[in-house]
Design a protein around this motif. Sequence first.
Motif, PDB file in Angstrom:
ATOM      1  N   TYR A 141       0.851  -1.173   0.000  1.00 37.82           N
ATOM      2  CA  TYR A 141       0.000   0.000   0.000  1.00 37.82           C
ATOM      3  C   TYR A 141       0.894   1.231   0.000  1.00 37.82           C
ATOM      4  CZ  TYR A 141      -3.750  -3.180   1.232  1.00 37.82           C
ATOM      5  OH  TYR A 141      -4.658  -4.204   1.217  1.00 37.82           O
ATOM      6  N   LEU A 142       0.397   2.318  -0.553  1.00 41.92           N
ATOM      7  CA  LEU A 142       1.128   3.577  -0.521  1.00 41.92           C
ATOM      8  C   LEU A 142       0.787   4.244   0.806  1.00 41.92           C
ATOM      9  CD1 LEU A 142       2.996   5.518  -1.944  1.00 41.92           C
ATOM     10  CD2 LEU A 142       0.999   6.536  -3.037  1.00 41.92           C
ATOM     11  N   GLY A 143       1.725   4.164   1.743  1.00 42.37           N
ATOM     12  CA  GLY A 143       1.497   4.681   3.088  1.00 42.37           C
ATOM     13  C   GLY A 143       1.482   6.191   3.173  1.00 42.37           C
ATOM     14  N   GLY A 144       1.988   6.843   2.129  1.00 38.95           N
ATOM     15  CA  GLY A 144       2.019   8.292   2.086  1.00 38.95           C
ATOM     16  C   GLY A 144       3.157   8.771   1.216  1.00 38.95           C
ATOM     17  N   PRO A 145       3.221  10.072   1.012  1.00 37.53           N
ATOM     18  CA  PRO A 145       4.203  10.614   0.073  1.00 37.53           C
ATOM     19  C   PRO A 145       5.618  10.777   0.624  1.00 37.53           C
ATOM     20  CG  PRO A 145       2.852  12.378   0.946  1.00 37.53           C
ATOM     21  CD  PRO A 145       2.296  11.092   1.498  1.00 37.53           C
ATOM     22  N   VAL A 146       5.816  10.588   1.925  1.00 33.93           N
ATOM     23  CA  VAL A 146       7.123  10.811   2.532  1.00 33.93           C
ATOM     24  C   VAL A 146       7.959   9.522   2.464  1.00 33.93           C
ATOM     25  CG1 VAL A 146       8.336  11.554   4.620  1.00 33.93           C
ATOM     26  CG2 VAL A 146       6.068  12.490   4.103  1.00 33.93           C
ATOM     27  N   GLU A 147       9.194   9.662   2.025  1.00 33.17           N
ATOM     28  CA  GLU A 147      10.150   8.555   1.950  1.00 33.17           C
ATOM     29  C   GLU A 147       9.538   7.293   1.327  1.00 33.17           C
ATOM     30  OE1 GLU A 147      12.329   7.893   5.583  1.00 33.17           O
ATOM     31  OE2 GLU A 147      12.731  10.027   5.823  1.00 33.17           O
ATOM     32  N   PRO A 148       9.165   7.364   0.039  1.00 34.45           N
ATOM     33  CA  PRO A 148       8.521   6.219  -0.614  1.00 34.45           C
ATOM     34  C   PRO A 148       9.441   5.012  -0.798  1.00 34.45           C
ATOM     35  CG  PRO A 148       8.979   7.940  -2.202  1.00 34.45           C
ATOM     36  CD  PRO A 148       9.301   8.511  -0.854  1.00 34.45           C
ATOM     37  N   ASP A 149      10.695   5.135  -0.407  1.00 33.40           N
ATOM     38  CA  ASP A 149      11.619   4.006  -0.499  1.00 33.40           C
ATOM     39  C   ASP A 149      11.757   3.269   0.835  1.00 33.40           C
ATOM     40  OD1 ASP A 149      12.888   6.151   0.705  1.00 33.40           O
ATOM     41  OD2 ASP A 149      14.838   5.745  -0.206  1.00 33.40           O
ATOM     42  N   THR A 150      10.855   3.552   1.785  1.00 34.32           N
ATOM     43  CA  THR A 150      10.877   2.861   3.077  1.00 34.32           C
ATOM     44  C   THR A 150       9.688   1.913   3.181  1.00 34.32           C
ATOM     45  OG1 THR A 150       9.646   4.668   4.147  1.00 34.32           O
ATOM     46  CG2 THR A 150      12.067   4.772   4.238  1.00 34.32           C
ATOM     47  N   LEU A 151       9.847   0.877   3.983  1.00 34.73           N
ATOM     48  CA  LEU A 151       8.794  -0.126   4.185  1.00 34.73           C
ATOM     49  C   LEU A 151       8.318  -0.060   5.630  1.00 34.73           C
ATOM     50  CD1 LEU A 151       7.263  -2.578   2.920  1.00 34.73           C
ATOM     51  CD2 LEU A 151       9.059  -4.014   3.905  1.00 34.73           C
ATOM     52  N   HIS A 152       7.009  -0.001   5.806  1.00 29.68           N
ATOM     53  CA  HIS A 152       6.385   0.031   7.133  1.00 29.68           C
ATOM     54  C   HIS A 152       5.314  -1.049   7.157  1.00 29.68           C
ATOM     55  CE1 HIS A 152       8.395   3.880   7.689  1.00 29.68           C
ATOM     56  NE2 HIS A 152       8.053   4.107   6.436  1.00 29.68           N
ATOM     57  N   TYR A 153       4.936  -1.492   8.338  1.00 25.41           N
ATOM     58  CA  TYR A 153       3.970  -2.581   8.387  1.00 25.41           C
ATOM     59  C   TYR A 153       3.147  -2.551   9.662  1.00 25.41           C
ATOM     60  CZ  TYR A 153       8.376  -4.239  10.341  1.00 25.41           C
ATOM     61  OH  TYR A 153       9.561  -4.320  11.031  1.00 25.41           O
ATOM     62  N   LEU A 154       1.924  -3.034   9.498  1.00 23.91           N
ATOM     63  CA  LEU A 154       0.987  -3.227  10.595  1.00 23.91           C
ATOM     64  C   LEU A 154       0.711  -4.720  10.680  1.00 23.91           C
ATOM     65  CD1 LEU A 154      -1.527  -0.385   9.673  1.00 23.91           C
ATOM     66  CD2 LEU A 154       0.223  -0.297  11.455  1.00 23.91           C
ATOM     67  N   HIS A 155       0.465  -5.199  11.876  1.00 28.42           N
ATOM     68  CA  HIS A 155       0.219  -6.638  12.058  1.00 28.42           C
ATOM     69  C   HIS A 155      -0.541  -6.867  13.355  1.00 28.42           C
ATOM     70  CE1 HIS A 155       3.569  -6.702  14.978  1.00 28.42           C
ATOM     71  NE2 HIS A 155       4.160  -5.859  14.136  1.00 28.42           N
ATOM     72  N   ARG A 156      -0.849  -8.116  13.620  1.00 27.38           N
ATOM     73  CA  ARG A 156      -1.626  -8.494  14.804  1.00 27.38           C
ATOM     74  C   ARG A 156      -0.823  -9.342  15.790  1.00 27.38           C
ATOM     75  NH1 ARG A 156      -7.151  -7.863  14.893  1.00 27.38           N
ATOM     76  NH2 ARG A 156      -8.109  -7.138  12.992  1.00 27.38           N
ATOM     77  N   ARG A 157       0.503  -9.194  15.823  1.00 30.02           N
ATOM     78  CA  ARG A 157       1.338 -10.018  16.702  1.00 30.02           C
ATOM     79  C   ARG A 157       2.033  -9.183  17.774  1.00 30.02           C
ATOM     80  NH1 ARG A 157       1.894 -15.627  15.552  1.00 30.02           N
ATOM     81  NH2 ARG A 157       3.155 -15.502  17.422  1.00 30.02           N
ATOM     82  N   PRO A 158       1.572  -9.275  19.028  1.00 26.96           N
ATOM     83  CA  PRO A 158       2.200  -8.511  20.107  1.00 26.96           C
ATOM     84  C   PRO A 158       3.602  -9.002  20.443  1.00 26.96           C
ATOM     85  CG  PRO A 158       0.559 -10.007  20.998  1.00 26.96           C
ATOM     86  CD  PRO A 158       0.454 -10.086  19.499  1.00 26.96           C
ATOM     87  N   ASP A 159       3.949 -10.225  19.998  1.00 22.62           N
ATOM     88  CA  ASP A 159       5.243 -10.801  20.349  1.00 22.62           C
ATOM     89  C   ASP A 159       6.363 -10.458  19.367  1.00 22.62           C
ATOM     90  OD1 ASP A 159       3.888 -12.323  18.449  1.00 22.62           O
ATOM     91  OD2 ASP A 159       4.763 -14.213  19.105  1.00 22.62           O
ATOM     92  N   VAL A 160       6.114  -9.604  18.383  1.00 22.32           N
ATOM     93  CA  VAL A 160       7.182  -9.153  17.486  1.00 22.32           C
ATOM     94  C   VAL A 160       7.997  -8.102  18.250  1.00 22.32           C
ATOM     95  CG1 VAL A 160       7.736  -7.954  15.338  1.00 22.32           C
ATOM     96  CG2 VAL A 160       5.885  -9.639  15.379  1.00 22.32           C
ATOM     97  N   PRO A 161       9.280  -8.394  18.505  1.00 20.92           N
ATOM     98  CA  PRO A 161      10.099  -7.443  19.282  1.00 20.92           C
ATOM     99  C   PRO A 161      10.135  -6.060  18.635  1.00 20.92           C
ATOM    100  CG  PRO A 161      11.266  -9.528  18.976  1.00 20.92           C
ATOM    101  CD  PRO A 161      10.037  -9.583  18.103  1.00 20.92           C
ATOM    102  N   GLY A 162       9.967  -5.049  19.472  1.00 25.16           N
ATOM    103  CA  GLY A 162      10.032  -3.667  19.010  1.00 25.16           C
ATOM    104  C   GLY A 162       8.743  -3.125  18.422  1.00 25.16           C
ATOM    105  N   ALA A 163       7.689  -3.934  18.351  1.00 23.79           N
ATOM    106  CA  ALA A 163       6.419  -3.473  17.791  1.00 23.79           C
ATOM    107  C   ALA A 163       5.737  -2.509  18.761  1.00 23.79           C
ATOM    108  CB  ALA A 163       5.502  -4.664  17.504  1.00 23.79           C
TER     109      ALA A 163
END
Length: 185
Positions: free
Chosen positions: A67-89
């Motif tokens: 998905y296009l998360g927005g116009p800022v830094e389009p060369d970066t990857l961001h993510y949403l998920h449903r796992r509380p056990d992912v370190p640093g989330a």
Amino acid sequence: MTPGTLLISQPFLGDPNFERSVVLVCRDERASGTFGLVLNHRTELTLSDVLKLPLGPASPAAALPLYLGGPVEPDTLHYLHRRPDVPGATALGQDVYWGGDFPVLLDLLTTGALDAADVRLFVGYAGWGPGQLAAERQARSWVTHPASAGKVFTLATDAFWRAILREKGGRFQAWANYPVDPRLN
């Protein structure tokens, strides 16, 4: 503004980056500004188009849409998920988490411990400097829908903007029916 709040653009915002957009606020700090992800602008790309995966095309993550998360830094990857056990989330509420250790997330997908339907991937993000979003909200460019992070995984992407406005009811329900270009009505 509380992380997990949805920002809904008014119908005639005038900014093509955010036309009929729904943005999930991930961070809002007085000193550094606001970070969010546009939820309803899907691209034609998949994760395997932008990242070399350990199992290549056989990876369960390969076909995940971006998905296009927005116009800022389009060369970066961001993510949403449903796992509380992912370190640093970061918890955004309603069992939705932002970021964290990406190799761990990929491993959870590869082993089947995380279903692909419980992950959203974004290139770029939406960002506002200190006070900028507050000014835009005061100008009524955005409507807020608090504590709504869980909607990320429950509403269809192509109908997200209309569905969330209908859910708000009242005058917002009428906005959901505004034509993109009223001159063509």
